[in-house]
Design an enzyme around this catalytic site. Structure first.
Site, PDB file in Angstrom:
ATOM      1  N   ASP A 197      -2.449 -10.346   5.564  1.00  0.00           N
ATOM      2  CA  ASP A 197      -1.944  -9.430   4.541  1.00  0.00           C
ATOM      3  C   ASP A 197      -2.688  -9.699   3.240  1.00  0.00           C
ATOM      4  OD1 ASP A 197      -0.513  -7.823   2.862  1.00  0.00           O
ATOM      5  OD2 ASP A 197       1.420  -8.833   3.162  1.00  0.00           O
TER       6      ASP A 197
ATOM      7  N   HIS B 151      -2.102  -7.968   0.650  1.00  0.00           N
ATOM      8  CA  HIS B 151      -1.013  -7.798  -0.320  1.00  0.00           C
ATOM      9  C   HIS B 151      -1.445  -7.010  -1.561  1.00  0.00           C
ATOM     10  CE1 HIS B 151       2.964  -9.264  -1.926  1.00  0.00           C
ATOM     11  NE2 HIS B 151       3.212  -9.260  -0.620  1.00  0.00           N
TER      12      HIS B 151
ATOM     13  N   GLU C 157      -3.599  -6.001   6.371  1.00  0.00           N
ATOM     14  CA  GLU C 157      -2.528  -5.252   5.717  1.00  0.00           C
ATOM     15  C   GLU C 157      -2.805  -5.100   4.223  1.00  0.00           C
ATOM     16  OE1 GLU C 157       2.243  -5.971   4.868  1.00  0.00           O
ATOM     17  OE2 GLU C 157       1.300  -6.842   6.648  1.00  0.00           O
TER      18      GLU C 157
ATOM     19  N   GLU D 198       4.315  -0.391   3.299  1.00  0.00           N
ATOM     20  CA  GLU D 198       5.543  -0.984   2.785  1.00  0.00           C
ATOM     21  C   GLU D 198       5.930  -0.433   1.426  1.00  0.00           C
ATOM     22  OE1 GLU D 198       4.786  -5.204   0.826  1.00  0.00           O
ATOM     23  OE2 GLU D 198       3.592  -4.986   2.645  1.00  0.00           O
TER      24      GLU D 198
ATOM     25  N   ASP E  99       9.133   0.401   5.520  1.00  0.00           N
ATOM     26  CA  ASP E  99      10.238  -0.548   5.448  1.00  0.00           C
ATOM     27  C   ASP E  99      11.527   0.248   5.488  1.00  0.00           C
ATOM     28  OD1 ASP E  99      12.293  -2.331   4.498  1.00  0.00           O
ATOM     29  OD2 ASP E  99      10.701  -3.637   3.731  1.00  0.00           O
TER      30      ASP E  99
ATOM     31  N   HIS F 272       7.765  -2.970   8.189  1.00  0.00           N
ATOM     32  CA  HIS F 272       7.793  -4.044   7.195  1.00  0.00           C
ATOM     33  C   HIS F 272       9.224  -4.542   7.051  1.00  0.00           C
ATOM     34  CE1 HIS F 272       7.938  -5.282   2.806  1.00  0.00           C
ATOM     35  NE2 HIS F 272       6.834  -5.891   3.164  1.00  0.00           N
TER      36      HIS F 272
END
Length: 384
Positions: A195, A197, A221, A247, A270, A297
């Site tokens: 990830d 992020h 990700e 997400e 999510d 997520h």
């Protein structure tokens, strides 16, 4: 049946739950949180309570549109998180009313169990540099081996540290060494996702992914922040490594451009933020038409995990489910990992209930947890 009351419960370290009461005694539960803004979501839930008290909770689709359209402005992270909590609770109520699990209401399971994965991270991410690399990697690989020993067949790690818009060769080498150590620790038969992020720019993401590709990440990700879909699509076209994101996107309309741009091979809505079970189901169906896999997520609690597992059971293109808390000490029926999977819940509704306060492992609090704030070396605020 009528909705009569909303009740929000905050539980340490950072979990928040909605208990939606009806006049015949059925109580539905949902995860009511937005990381760092749980009390703001609670305020939004208070607004929706005024709208929904007296309504029939079994009219899930009607109530979803009533909430979403009554705001006039397109709902973002706060309102969609509130809608998501309510939607989860409504499905829980309907399942309990009819005596069946939610996945039965969604059309029935297409698989017998759901693959889940474990997060593997180490140390102070913001302080990760060459001087701390050996200790960091030793801790990281030990956690990876422990996850595999605990039965997980997939792990995910996050890219540590803030980054500059264009980075040095040393920064890139350090990140690759870290991922290579993970690969050596668990071997080729364990899937490893990474990830980013949104912590690096698209330019740095391309360089990193090119260097990581020989180590076969399952997916990368959020290679960059999700606000710029064309940038995400450009990254996706530059590599054979699957790109995952979603997400921080909300509703089917938030995923439309992503899919039309072929910007992601793996969708990560999510269910506590995107609009709940109802909306994630539609996002998954949209993704199926573009051959995109689903990997919901969930860095939150076991109620959102339960909602996600019910959906995952019914989606043909499901890949893997994120989890941080399987539920021991928080819910009546915690999940158990066996051979990297959790079993389908069998109880009515979501199949889990919050433990009474005296039985919970963590005490209640006011929901005041806040996100970390990162800075670059020159003092500028950096994406966490």
């Amino acid at each position: 049946m009528k909705i009569v009351k909303f009740e929000v419960v905050h539980v340490r370290p950072r979990y928040s739950f909605l208990r939606l009461h009806t006049d015949d005694g059925i109580v539905g539960i949902g995860e009511a949180c937005l990381e760092g803004k749980a009390r703001v979501v609670q305020a939004a839930l208070g607004e929706f309570e005024e709208l929904l008290v007296g309504q029939d909770p079994r009219r899930i689709e009607h109530l979803w549109h009533l909430m979403y359209r009554s705001t006039f402005y397109p709902s973002g992270s706060i309102l969609c998180s509130a809608i998501s909590a309510i939607d989860q609770a409504l499905w829980d109520i309907l399942g309990k009313h009819l005596g069946v699990p939610v996945h039965v209401l969604l059309g029935g399971a297409v698989r017998d169990r759901v693959r889940v994965y474990q997060h593997v991270n180490a140390g102070d991410w913001e302080a990760f540099d060459r001087s701390s690399a050996d200790a960091h990697i030793e801790e990281l690989t030990a956690k990876a081996r422990a996850a595999v020993a605990a039965g997980f067949t997939m792990i995910k790690t996050a890219l540590p540290g803030p980054a500059r818009p264009v980075e040095s060769r040393g920064f890139v080498k350090l990140q690759v060494e870290r991922f290579a150590a993970l690969r050596d620790a668990v071997g080729d038969d364990v899937d490893i996702a990474i990830d980013f992020h949104g912590r690096v720019s698209p330019a740095v993401a391309k360089v990193l992914i090119a260097e990581l590709a020989p180590l076969s990440p399952l997916f990368v990700e959020e290679p960059c922040l999700p606000e710029n879909v064309p940038a995400m699509a450009e990254i996706a076209r530059s590599t054979t490594v699957p790109i995952a994101t979603g997400e921080r996107l909300f509703t089917r309309w938030g995923f439309r451009e992503l899919l039309e741009s072929r910007a992601a091979a793996v969708l990560q809505p999510d269910l506590a933020h995107c609009g709940g079970i109802s909306e994630a189901r539609k996002i998954a169906a949209m993704g199926e038409t573009y051959f995109a896999a689903l990997a919901p997520h969930n860095p939150l609690g076991p109620v959102n995990l339960a909602a996600s597992v019910h959906l995952a059971l019914t989606v043909p293109g499901f890949l893997a489910q994120e989890q941080l808390h399987l539920g021991p000490g928080l819910v009546t029926t915690p999940f158990e990992v066996v051979d990297g999977h959790v079993a389908a819940p069998t109880g009515p509704g979501l199949g889990v209930e919050l433990l009474p306060e005296p039985e919970r492992a963590e005490e209640d609090f006011d929901g005041g947890w806040t996100l970390p704030v990162w800075h670059t070396a020159d003092g500028a605020v950096a994406p966490w």
